[in-house]
Structure formats: structure tokens, C-alpha cells
Write a protein that holds these residues in place. Structure first.
Motif: not given
Length: 296
Positions: A218-239
Motif C-alpha cells: 500500500v504505497p504512501a503516495a503515487w507518481y503517475t507519468v504520461g504524455d497526453s491529456r488522457t493520462d491524467y485519468a490515472m491521477a484523477d482515479w487515484l485522487h
């Protein structure tokens, strides 16, 4: 026994890890992924690429470089439709959610369409198990490809309509916003993906958390990394699901949206605006490796 690393990495592959020009991964990136994994940082890939691409361009170079004993890496492919894990001994089984697959008859028609009209500029990706993807030939100039891509995307939508597969739209589906939409045509800078609207980097983030929980992590935090607007969905879901997350955008030319979490670009590291894609990804991997070394 549960472990809580300082952070985990959830990485898009095309752009941050693999060059969108050569489709290969720099050796230093491979080495840094191994170093971070050996230091206890979970490494999870969340990509639209196929499992075969990840095995050839990421896993095999990591094996050749020497993966630390006990390191387990997860790869979520085709935007969540398929996934597998690998260690220093190689790849485990590939899991496929067949409910998310584009109908085979449609895929066959797109394969024929590409061979008949577009083979000079693009190719049908035979490695996909659930999505239908058509990709730019490496030697084709981007300007020429983009012109053909626009025409192809329109034809792909027309073929979808002939198969009576529901409404297809070029913008990105918002879950729950239109239950009549079954599939979408999603163009990127080097390809077009035709896929279930249930696929996305948010589904990949959900699967990543499930896989790490299975490992007792269970990570204390996450770094998501992408190169397009659709990649923000990773961080959106986690947040949205109460995880601490920072998103790294390695190609911010499309504009950096306002988000309720921190968003970093290469400028955060003091780099010039033209440091993008895997060069920016490499710089951030170095930064995280160095930060862990200082913490020790």
C-alpha cells in the motif's frame, strides 16, 4: 504482511519510457527502473501498448540488464484490458478481460481497410488482444501520417456504424455520461486506438492498486507519468479514491489542466521546454533515484 513504500510509479510507456520516434527504450531508463525497483519502489506500467510490446521493449531489456532477485513488475496493457507480471525469471500468464474486446468481425474489416488503402502510412497492430490499433510506420513523416490518420479515423467510425456497434465519438468518454456509447476511436500522435469506452488509464490505475494489494503493498503516495491529456485519468482515479498522487506530464504542449493534485513538468527540474517524452521521463527517474539515495 503489508508494506508501505514511500511512493509507487504508475507509468505510461509511449512517451515517458519509450521514444515515440524510435519506439525503443533508452538503456539508462531500463537501468533506473531496475534501481528503483531494487530500492523497494513499486513499478507498474499502465499503457495502451500490447503485452508483446512490453515484453520486447521493456521486460527483455530489464532481464538483460539483470533484474534484482525478488523484484516483481506489473504491466497493465491495452488500457486495462490485459495485464501480466514479470520477474527476473520472465513473464507470467497474460490475463485478458474478454468482455472489453472489440468484435473480431470489426477488427477483420479494419485490417482489410488498412491493407487496401493505408498501408503506405500505417500498419494494423496484430499484437493487440482486445483493442484494434493502427500505427504510423516509423519512416513516415508525422505531417503525412496525420493527414492520413484523419481520413482513416472517419472511415473507422463509418465501419463501426455498419457493424451496428453503437455511437462512436472522437472525444474521450466520461464514464456514465452516455450509456449509449459502446466504443470510441481514440487518435494519438502515432496511432489510432479503437476500443471499448470502459477502457482507459483510470481502469489501469484501479488494476494497479488491486495488483499491489495482492502483493501486500500500500504505497504512501503515487507518481503517475504520461504524455497526453488522457493520462491524467490515472491521477484523477487515484485522487478520487483518496490516494496521495502527483502527476508528471512529459509533453505539456497540449496545456496543463488545473487539477486538485500537483502536476509537474520538466520545468520543475529546471529543464528547458524542449525536454519532453522519454528525455523528460529519464530526468524524473534520475531525480527519484537520487532522492532515495539521499534518504538512505
Amino acid at each position: 504482511m503489508e508494506t508501505t513504500p514511500a511512493f509507487a510509479l504508475l507509468l505510461d510507456v509511449d512517451g515517458p519510457i519509450a521514444s515515440p520516434v524510435t519506439r525503443t527504450v533508452q538503456p539508462e531508463i531500463i537501468a533506473l527502473l531496475g534501481e528503483l525497483g531494487a530500492a523497494g519502489i513499486p513499478v507498474v506500467f499502465n499503457t495502451g501498448r500490447s503485452d508483446e510490446f512490453i515484453r520486447e521493449q521493456v521486460m527483455e531489456p530489464m532481464l538483460e540488464a539483470g533484474m534484482p532477485e525478488g523484484l516483481l513488475v506489473h504491466a497493465i496493457c491495452e488500457k486495462g484490458a490485459t495485464w501480466f507480471s514479470f520477474t527476473g525469471q520472465g513473464a507470467g500468464p497474460v490475463h485478458v478481460d474478454e468482455t472489453l474486446a472489440v468484435p473480431r468481425a470489426y477488427a477483420d474489416d479494419i485490417r482489410d481497410l488498412v491493407a487496401r488503402e493505408y498501408a503506405e502510412h500505417m500498419f494494423f497492430d496484430e499484437t493487440k488482444r482486445a483493442m484494434v490499433s493502427v500505427e504510423q510506420h516509423i519512416g513516415v513523416p508525422s505531417e503525412a501520417y496525420r493527414a492520413e490518420q484523419e481520413r482513416f479515423d472517419a472511415e473507422a467510425m463509418a465501419v463501426m456504424a455498419r457493424h451496428d456497434l453503437g455511437v462512436v465519438r472522437l472525444d474521450h468518454h466520461v464514464p456514465g455520461s452516455d450509456d449509449a456509447v459502446d466504443y470510441r476511436v481514440d487518435p494519438t500522435i502515432i496511432s489510432t486506438d479503437i476500443e471499448s469506452v470502459r477502457l482507459g488509464k483510470d481502469l489501469g490505475a484501479s488494476r494497479a492498486c488491486e495488483l499491489l494489494r495482492r502483493d501486500g503493498i500500500v504505497p504512501a503516495a503515487w507518481y503517475t507519468v504520461g504524455d497526453s491529456r488522457t493520462d491524467y485519468a490515472m491521477a484523477d482515479w487515484l485522487h478520487h479514491n483518496d490516494h496521495v498522487v502527483t502527476h508528471v506530464d512529459v509533453r505539456p504542449a497540449d496545456g496543463v489542466p488545473t487539477k486538485p493534485y500537483e502536476v509537474l513538468t520538466a520545468a520543475y527540474l529546471g529543464l528547458e521546454d524542449d525536454v519532453i517524452h522519454d528525455d523528460a521521463g529519464l530526468a524524473f527517474l534520475r531525480r527519484w533515484r537520487d532522492a532515495l539515495a539521499l534518504a538512505d
